[in-house]
Scaffold this motif. Sequence first.
Motif, mmCIF file in Angstrom:
data_model
loop_
_atom_site.group_PDB
_atom_site.id
_atom_site.type_symbol
_atom_site.label_atom_id
_atom_site.label_comp_id
_atom_site.label_asym_id
_atom_site.label_seq_id
_atom_site.Cartn_x
_atom_site.Cartn_y
_atom_site.Cartn_z
ATOM 1 N N ARG A 40 -15.219 7.673 55.404
ATOM 2 C CA ARG A 40 -15.262 7.870 53.947
ATOM 3 C C ARG A 40 -16.648 7.533 53.393
ATOM 4 O O ARG A 40 -17.137 8.197 52.478
ATOM 5 N N VAL A 41 -17.279 6.501 53.946
ATOM 6 C CA VAL A 41 -18.630 6.142 53.503
ATOM 7 C C VAL A 41 -19.595 7.298 53.791
ATOM 8 O O VAL A 41 -20.411 7.678 52.948
ATOM 9 N N LEU A 42 -19.452 7.881 54.971
ATOM 10 C CA LEU A 42 -20.346 8.983 55.357
ATOM 11 C C LEU A 42 -20.159 10.198 54.452
ATOM 12 O O LEU A 42 -21.126 10.844 54.060
ATOM 13 N N ALA A 101 -22.114 3.399 47.101
ATOM 14 C CA ALA A 101 -21.037 2.472 46.752
ATOM 15 C C ALA A 101 -20.414 2.867 45.412
ATOM 16 O O ALA A 101 -19.187 2.897 45.261
ATOM 17 N N ARG A 102 -21.261 3.221 44.460
ATOM 18 C CA ARG A 102 -20.775 3.612 43.136
ATOM 19 C C ARG A 102 -19.878 4.843 43.249
ATOM 20 O O ARG A 102 -18.807 4.902 42.630
ATOM 21 N N ALA A 103 -20.294 5.832 44.039
ATOM 22 C CA ALA A 103 -19.499 7.049 44.217
ATOM 23 C C ALA A 103 -18.124 6.728 44.805
ATOM 24 O O ALA A 103 -17.149 7.428 44.542
ATOM 25 N N LEU A 104 -18.064 5.672 45.601
ATOM 26 C CA LEU A 104 -16.803 5.282 46.237
ATOM 27 C C LEU A 104 -16.010 4.310 45.367
ATOM 28 O O LEU A 104 -14.860 3.995 45.679
ATOM 29 N N GLY A 105 -16.635 3.811 44.325
ATOM 30 C CA GLY A 105 -15.989 2.799 43.485
ATOM 31 C C GLY A 105 -15.803 1.468 44.195
ATOM 32 O O GLY A 105 -14.809 0.770 43.987
ATOM 33 N N SER A 129 -18.031 -2.155 46.039
ATOM 34 C CA SER A 129 -19.278 -2.921 45.962
ATOM 35 C C SER A 129 -20.203 -2.480 47.093
ATOM 36 O O SER A 129 -19.740 -1.974 48.117
ATOM 37 N N HIS A 130 -21.521 -2.674 46.910
ATOM 38 C CA HIS A 130 -22.409 -2.253 48.004
ATOM 39 C C HIS A 130 -22.199 -3.114 49.243
ATOM 40 O O HIS A 130 -22.445 -2.690 50.358
ATOM 41 N N GLY A 131 -21.668 -4.338 49.036
ATOM 42 C CA GLY A 131 -21.317 -5.187 50.187
ATOM 43 C C GLY A 131 -20.296 -4.503 51.102
ATOM 44 O O GLY A 131 -20.384 -4.611 52.334
ATOM 45 N N PHE A 185 -22.251 -0.192 57.546
ATOM 46 C CA PHE A 185 -23.621 0.163 57.938
ATOM 47 C C PHE A 185 -24.544 -0.960 57.485
ATOM 48 O O PHE A 185 -24.742 -1.145 56.280
ATOM 49 N N PRO A 186 -25.095 -1.733 58.438
ATOM 50 C CA PRO A 186 -25.816 -2.964 58.101
ATOM 51 C C PRO A 186 -27.022 -2.768 57.188
ATOM 52 O O PRO A 186 -27.445 -3.690 56.527
ATOM 53 N N ASN A 187 -27.584 -1.548 57.151
ATOM 54 C CA ASN A 187 -28.726 -1.308 56.255
ATOM 55 C C ASN A 187 -28.836 0.186 55.964
ATOM 56 O O ASN A 187 -28.099 0.992 56.531
#
Lengths: 195, 195
Positions: free
Chosen positions: B9-11, B32-36, B38-40, B46-48
Motif C-alpha cells: 500500500r505504501v508503494l 504518508a499524507r496520501a495514506l492518512g 504518520s510518516h513514522g 522503508f527506513p529512509n
Amino acid sequence: MTEALTAERVLEAAEDTLRRFGPGKTTVVDVARALGVSHGSVYRHFPNKAALRDAVAERWLERVNARLWPLTTADGSATERLRSWLEQLSTTKRLMAREDPELFATYHALATDSRDVIRVHLDTLAGMLARIISDGVSQGEFEVEDPHRAARAVLTATTRFHNPAHAAEWEEPGLDADFEEVWALLLLGLASGRR
Amino acid sequence: MTEALTAERVLEAAEDTLRRFGPGKTTVVDVARALGVSHGSVYRHFPNKAALRDAVAERWLERVNARLWPLTTADGSATERLRSWLEQLSTTKRLMAREDPELFATYHALATDSRDVIRVHLDTLAGMLARIISDGVSQGEFEVEDPHRAARAVLTATTRFHNPAHAAEWEEPGLDADFEEVWALLLLGLASGRR
C-alpha cells in the motif's frame, strides 16, 4: 583598425561564452558583447541562434572525428584498426567528459538539440567504419555483404561506450569488461563467413 | 478499523504521489499524507527516502520483467525466442515512454539514482538472455563458449533500443532499420560456429 570578424572568431567567442554561462543562458548578444561587436555583425555569419548552436556543436564533433581519420586510413590488419578506432572513439569521449564534465554536458545538450548535426556526425563515423570493414573484406578478414550496414550496426551496438547519454556510466569498474564482451561478439559476426 | 498498512500500500501511494509531484518534490511526508498515516508508519516499512525510491524503481522494472519471463521459458527456436524477447523489451519501454512520457521520465530519473536496483535489473535481464542462448547452444542454433558473457554482450549491444536514456530517439523513423542491422550482426556472431 579592428580585426575582421570571421565566422571562426565568432565560433571561438561562442565557445568561451558557453563555457562561462552554459547553453541555456548564452544569447547571441552575449557572444557579440564578448567580441565587442553589434549582434547584427554576428547575425551576418549565423542567421539565428540555432545556426550558431549547430556550428558550435559541429566544431566540437569535428574534434572527435579528427582523432579518428588517421586510424581509418591506416594500413595493416582491419581487425586491429577496427578495434583501435572503437577504442579511440570511446577514449576521446571519456577523456573529454572526465576533464571538464560541465563543458561536456553543455556540448552534449547542444548536440542533442542539433539533430541534423548529430545525423551528419553519425553518418561520418559510419562512413569511416565502412571503409575499415571494406578493407577487412578485401584482406580476407571479414565476410560482410554490405559494409555500410555492418558499419552502422557496429556503431549502434557500441552506443554505450561513446554516446554522451551514457557518460555517467563511463567511470564504472565493469565498463572495460562490457566492451570486451561486445567486441568479441561483433568480431565473430563480422568474421562469421571466415571460420 | 483501518486497513493494515502494508509495504504494498505504501508503494502504491508512493507511485501516485510521484505521478502528481515528480521525483524532485515527492517527500515521505507527502506519501504518508496520501495514506492518512504518520510518516513514522511509512518509515516502519522503508527506513529512509532512498529505500522507498529504490522500492518504487524496482517495482517499475518488475513490470518490464513480467512481460519477458514467458518468452524466456518458451519452447521452440532459440533464434526466434531471442528475437521476440529483444523486441518485447524494446516495445514495452517504447510504449511506456509514449503513453506517459512524464511518468516515464520520472521512473527513469528514479532508476538512474538507484544504481544497485539497475544492476540487479540488468543481471536479471542478462540471466533471461543467457537461458535462451544456452537453449540455442543445446539445440544447435548457436555456438557460444560462455552464454552469460554472450547474454551481457547482446544486452549492451542493444542499449539504444531499451535504455530510457535513448527514449527521445525511439520515435525516429530509422529506428527499426537500425535494430535490423544490429540484430543481423549479433545473430551472425552467436551462430558463427554453425556456418
